[in-house]
Design an enzyme around this catalytic site. Structure first.
Site, PDB file in Angstrom:
ATOM      1  N   ARG A 169       0.665  -1.016  -0.051  1.00  0.00           N
ATOM      2  CA  ARG A 169      -0.050   0.001   0.021  1.00  0.00           C
ATOM      3  C   ARG A 169       0.765   1.188  -0.067  1.00  0.00           C
ATOM      4  O   ARG A 169       1.265   1.801   1.245  1.00  0.00           O
ATOM      5  CB  ARG A 169      -0.919   0.059   1.256  1.00  0.00           C
ATOM      6  CG  ARG A 169      -1.845  -1.140   1.188  1.00  0.00           C
ATOM      7  CD  ARG A 169      -2.874  -0.734   2.474  1.00  0.00           C
ATOM      8  NE  ARG A 169      -4.071  -1.607   2.226  1.00  0.00           N
ATOM      9  CZ  ARG A 169      -4.299  -2.725   3.049  1.00  0.00           C
ATOM     10  NH1 ARG A 169      -3.393  -3.246   3.838  1.00  0.00           N
ATOM     11  NH2 ARG A 169      -5.484  -3.467   2.829  1.00  0.00           N
TER      12      ARG A 169
ATOM     13  N   ARG B 170       0.928  -1.455  -5.379  1.00  0.00           N
ATOM     14  CA  ARG B 170      -0.280  -0.904  -5.697  1.00  0.00           C
ATOM     15  C   ARG B 170      -0.067   0.695  -6.125  1.00  0.00           C
ATOM     16  O   ARG B 170       0.506   1.217  -4.966  1.00  0.00           O
ATOM     17  CB  ARG B 170      -1.231  -1.004  -4.696  1.00  0.00           C
ATOM     18  CG  ARG B 170      -2.593  -0.445  -5.122  1.00  0.00           C
ATOM     19  CD  ARG B 170      -3.664  -0.811  -4.040  1.00  0.00           C
ATOM     20  NE  ARG B 170      -3.717  -0.228  -2.835  1.00  0.00           N
ATOM     21  CZ  ARG B 170      -4.367  -0.135  -1.955  1.00  0.00           C
ATOM     22  NH1 ARG B 170      -5.410  -0.854  -1.959  1.00  0.00           N
ATOM     23  NH2 ARG B 170      -4.308   0.349  -0.693  1.00  0.00           N
TER      24      ARG B 170
ATOM     25  N   GLU C  85     -12.439  -4.504  -6.615  1.00  0.00           N
ATOM     26  CA  GLU C  85     -12.894  -4.242  -5.628  1.00  0.00           C
ATOM     27  C   GLU C  85     -14.142  -3.397  -5.818  1.00  0.00           C
ATOM     28  O   GLU C  85     -14.679  -3.014  -4.700  1.00  0.00           O
ATOM     29  CB  GLU C  85     -11.860  -3.459  -4.669  1.00  0.00           C
ATOM     30  CG  GLU C  85     -11.228  -2.414  -5.274  1.00  0.00           C
ATOM     31  CD  GLU C  85      -9.974  -1.910  -4.674  1.00  0.00           C
ATOM     32  OE1 GLU C  85      -9.895  -2.245  -3.435  1.00  0.00           O
ATOM     33  OE2 GLU C  85      -9.157  -1.073  -5.016  1.00  0.00           O
TER      34      GLU C  85
ATOM     35  N   ASN D   2     -12.214  -5.687   1.205  1.00  0.00           N
ATOM     36  CA  ASN D   2     -12.833  -4.671   1.974  1.00  0.00           C
ATOM     37  C   ASN D   2     -13.631  -3.751   1.206  1.00  0.00           C
ATOM     38  O   ASN D   2     -14.510  -3.387   1.774  1.00  0.00           O
ATOM     39  CB  ASN D   2     -11.306  -3.777   2.425  1.00  0.00           C
ATOM     40  CG  ASN D   2     -10.352  -4.658   3.122  1.00  0.00           C
ATOM     41  OD1 ASN D   2     -10.716  -5.887   3.572  1.00  0.00           O
ATOM     42  ND2 ASN D   2      -9.138  -4.453   3.089  1.00  0.00           N
ATOM     43  N   ASP D   3     -13.234  -3.221   0.187  1.00  0.00           N
ATOM     44  CA  ASP D   3     -14.197  -2.371  -0.748  1.00  0.00           C
ATOM     45  C   ASP D   3     -15.077  -3.007  -1.361  1.00  0.00           C
ATOM     46  O   ASP D   3     -16.313  -2.716  -1.469  1.00  0.00           O
ATOM     47  CB  ASP D   3     -13.164  -1.447  -1.767  1.00  0.00           C
ATOM     48  CG  ASP D   3     -12.306  -0.400  -1.023  1.00  0.00           C
ATOM     49  OD1 ASP D   3     -13.141   0.437  -0.060  1.00  0.00           O
ATOM     50  OD2 ASP D   3     -11.146  -0.222  -1.348  1.00  0.00           O
TER      51      ASP D   3
ATOM     52  N   ARG E 193     -17.350   1.327   5.003  1.00  0.00           N
ATOM     53  CA  ARG E 193     -16.478   0.426   5.908  1.00  0.00           C
ATOM     54  C   ARG E 193     -16.111   1.424   7.271  1.00  0.00           C
ATOM     55  O   ARG E 193     -15.804   0.651   8.191  1.00  0.00           O
ATOM     56  CB  ARG E 193     -15.564  -0.159   5.178  1.00  0.00           C
ATOM     57  CG  ARG E 193     -14.269   0.657   4.644  1.00  0.00           C
ATOM     58  CD  ARG E 193     -13.401   0.194   3.593  1.00  0.00           C
ATOM     59  NE  ARG E 193     -11.985  -0.007   4.015  1.00  0.00           N
ATOM     60  CZ  ARG E 193     -11.230  -0.274   3.201  1.00  0.00           C
ATOM     61  NH1 ARG E 193     -11.394  -0.296   1.819  1.00  0.00           N
ATOM     62  NH2 ARG E 193      -9.937  -0.535   3.466  1.00  0.00           N
TER      63      ARG E 193
ATOM     64  N   CYS F 172      -6.506  -9.907  -1.684  1.00  0.00           N
ATOM     65  CA  CYS F 172      -5.702  -9.230  -0.703  1.00  0.00           C
ATOM     66  C   CYS F 172      -6.453  -8.459   0.373  1.00  0.00           C
ATOM     67  O   CYS F 172      -5.954  -7.496   1.195  1.00  0.00           O
ATOM     68  CB  CYS F 172      -4.715  -8.288  -1.503  1.00  0.00           C
ATOM     69  SG  CYS F 172      -5.587  -7.162  -2.493  1.00  0.00           S
TER      70      CYS F 172
HETATM   71  C1  PEP Z   1      -9.384  -3.862  -0.247  1.00  0.00           C
HETATM   72  O1  PEP Z   1     -10.146  -2.977  -0.578  1.00  0.00           O
HETATM   73  O2  PEP Z   1      -9.702  -5.007  -0.071  1.00  0.00           O
HETATM   74  C2  PEP Z   1      -7.939  -3.681  -0.141  1.00  0.00           C
HETATM   75  C3  PEP Z   1      -6.921  -4.510   0.021  1.00  0.00           C
HETATM   76  O3  PEP Z   1      -7.770  -2.458  -0.275  1.00  0.00           O
HETATM   77  P1  PEP Z   1      -7.807  -1.275   1.036  1.00  0.00           P
HETATM   78  O4  PEP Z   1      -8.273  -2.086   2.011  1.00  0.00           O
HETATM   79  O5  PEP Z   1      -6.257  -0.749   0.797  1.00  0.00           O
HETATM   80  O6  PEP Z   1      -8.788  -0.135   0.294  1.00  0.00           O
HETATM   81 MG    MG Z   2      -9.406  -1.175  -1.599  1.00  0.00          MG
END
Ligand code: PEP
Ligand code: MG
Length: 579
Positions: free
Chosen positions: A298, A334, A434, A457-458, A468, A505
């Protein structure tokens, strides 16, 4: 006894006495200063600023050798801000003109500056608001509690309780070897969370009212796994947690022995376990647990807590260091996802950005601001001369975006070649899936990319329409929602059909509860915080893929979420021992 629930962001159990860090936003009221005492009030303000300067300088000189290199520049940034007229001089005029107390004058200035930063168009500058407020809070604290709480933290056997933590606190924590920390605010990828994970101490964020309910000296139990904080001593509970802590320590010791073991299922299917890193300092842990590479680097953390974005040269040196450290293993860099992460840190955003998660973030921001994007692409490409660097594009939602980025990369390659700079001409380029739009059309993206990576996550926040960062809807955050599982399955299938690798990820990839289900769905690459890797490897080594495939098919057919959950619990049932 009191139990508070938050988000566990760093695993483990800790017990000890609380140290409650209070500062800044204490109740500040306005009162009138008689004219003859105004100069005394001015001096009181100047004294508080001087004390803040001394505090920051003292912290700066005590940065431990093993602290992340960014630490010193964070403190320097705060020192620079403290010396700015807007902070150290403007309140003097307010005190004199309005005949008010110094804390009130500074509070007015804090509100004014906060508002101005919030209205800035540039998300990078807008995010600076947090730093400005942290510096002002330090001075405010010196006015309200002149002894300065930062100096009072005593021994390393305490648990820090704070509203949020500043970079200066971070340094102090490292130095004081605190046992754990808990905060009222913050998200799982806030600085607080990242710091806790790198320090390897339990932490809980988002407790809302910890600083309101707790007092220094209270006896606390921090359960970083479950996100539970217990205050007060109760022999039964304390001894239960003691027992769990021993079991955890024993398990970690056993899991550490797996470092050299292969991540292979019982029926001999190799699984790739990669590490997510935020700062180059995380590399140590990734190497220690034997990660097969970096699945997500990141890079936005390199851009935070500083006055100017890092130059191409600085980025190149940083990326090259990571790439060299992993020599023959892939390092997935990334491209910038700046705006999103600043929101996670709690920066409030100004008018025009009501839904920041849906706004100008990640690749959208980069395509808008070439002064950010081009130097980064050049730096990543140049770093690729030193090993297996890969480029990963976050937040893709349309093919046009992807084509635009691919054209830019080609253009950057041509320029670098003209300049005689070394880089890997065949650098691997992947995209994060995502956004639901990209997941539904994963086959279209797969046709133009070398690999995919699922950012759950997204993906979950967008699919289920839940922010989130918003605690009030976090109960809806559900990786097992059938819609999420169907999207994940679709992406895995699309990658397989296009014959390209697909990884995951997001946090789901490092959550032991989902490992077997994901294996059964056909996922073979998992990227996670390195501290989770031994545990996931252990599960892989105790799983039989053929059986999991059958179970996963059943789970995918179960529409009823209670049944679905029972089935997932069932595949997780058989006991695990490290080995
Ligand atoms: C995600 O969105 O799952 C991700 C790995 O990116 P971030 O959590 O940095 O948005
Ligand atoms: Mg993300």
């Amino acid at each position: 006894m009191l139990a508070l629930h938050g988000t566990g962001v760093s695993q483990g159990i800790s017990m000890g006495k609380a140290y409650v860090l209070r500062r800044g936003q204490a109740d500040i009221s306005q009162y009138r200063i008689p004219r003859q005492l105004l100069e005394q009030e001015v001096q009181r303000f100047e004294q508080a600023v001087d004390t803040a300067r001394t505090q920051l300088r003292r912290i700066r000189t005590r940065i431990p050798a093993d602290a992340p290199p960014e630490t010193a520049s964070l403190i320097d940034t705060h020192l620079l801000m403290l010396n700015d007229d807007m902070i150290c001089r403007a309140p003097l005029a307010v005190i004199r003109e309005q005949q008010c107390n110094a804390d009130w004058a500074l509070k007015l200035q804090r509100d004014d500056l906060g508002g101005r930063f919030a209205r800035m168009e540039d998300p990078y500058l807008r995010a600076k608001r947090i730093d400005v407020e942290q510096v002002i809070d330090l001075v405010l604290h010196n006015l309200v509690e002149p002894r300065g709480a930062n100096q009072d933290i005593g021994s390393g056997s305490q648990i820090l309780v704070a509203n949020d933590l500043t970079p200066a606190d971070a340094v102090m924590l490292t130095r004081m070897r605190m046992k754990a920390f808990v905060t009222d605010v913050g998200g799982p990828i806030s600085h607080t969370a990242i710091l806790a994970r790198s320090l390897g101490i339990p932490a809980i964020v988002s407790l809302h009212s910890a600083t309101a309910f707790l007092r220094t000296g209270d006896h606390l139990v921090v359960d970083g796994d479950r996100g539970v904080l217990i205050a007060g001593s109760h022999e039964g509970i304390t001894s239960e947690y003691r027992r769990r802590r021993h079991a955890l320590v024993r398990m970690r010791r056993e899991l550490a022995k797996l470092r050299g073991a292969r991540a292979v299922t019982r029926d001999r299917q190799p699984i790739t376990l990669l590490a997510n890193i935020e700062l180059p300092a995380d590399l140590k842990v990734a190497a220690r647990v034997g990660a097969s590479g970096i699945g997500l680097y990141r890079t936005e953390y390199l851009f935070m807590n500083r006055q100017d974005p890092p130059s191409e040269e600085e980025q190149y040196r940083t990326y090259a260091r990571v790439v060299k450290a992993f020599a023959d293993r892939p390092v997935t860099i990334r491209t910038l996802d700046l705006a999103a992460d600043r929101q996670v840190d709690g920066a409030s955003v100004g008018p025009g950005t009501t839904n920041p998660a849906l706004g100008l973030r990640a690749v959208r921001l980069c395509l808008r601001d070439m002064s950010l994007f081009r130097p980064q692409l050049r730096a990543i490409l140049r770093a690729s001369a030193h090993g297996k660097a890969r480029i990963m594009i976050p937040m893709l939602s349309s093919l046009e975006e992807l084509f635009h980025v691919l054209a830019l990369i080609e253009d950057t390659k041509r320029t670098l070649a003209r300049e005689g700079k070394r880089f890997n001409r065949r650098i691997t380029i992947g995209g994060m899936i995502e956004v639901p739009a990209a997941a539904v059309c994963a086959d279209l993206f797969a046709a133009h990319l070398d690999f995919l990576s699922i950012g759950t996550n997204d993906l979950i926040q967008y699919t289920l329409a839940i922010d989130r960062l918003d605690d009030s809807v976090s109960y809806l955050y559900d990786p097992l929602h059938p819609s999420v599982l169907r999207l994940i399955e679709g992406v895995i299938d699309a990658a397989r059909a296009a014959r390209i690798p697909v990884a995951m990820c997001g946090e789901m990839a490092g959550d032991p509860h989902y490992t077997r289900l994901l294996l059964g769905m056909g996922l073979t690459e998992f990227s996670m915080h390195p501290s989770m890797l031994p545990q996931i490897k252990n599960i892989v080594r105790h799983s039989e893929l053929a059986r999991l495939r059958r179970s996963a098919r059943k789970i995918m057919r179960a529409g009823d979420s209670a049944l679905l959950r029972r089935l997932v619990d069932k595949i997780n049932e058989n006991p695990l021992s490290a080995g």
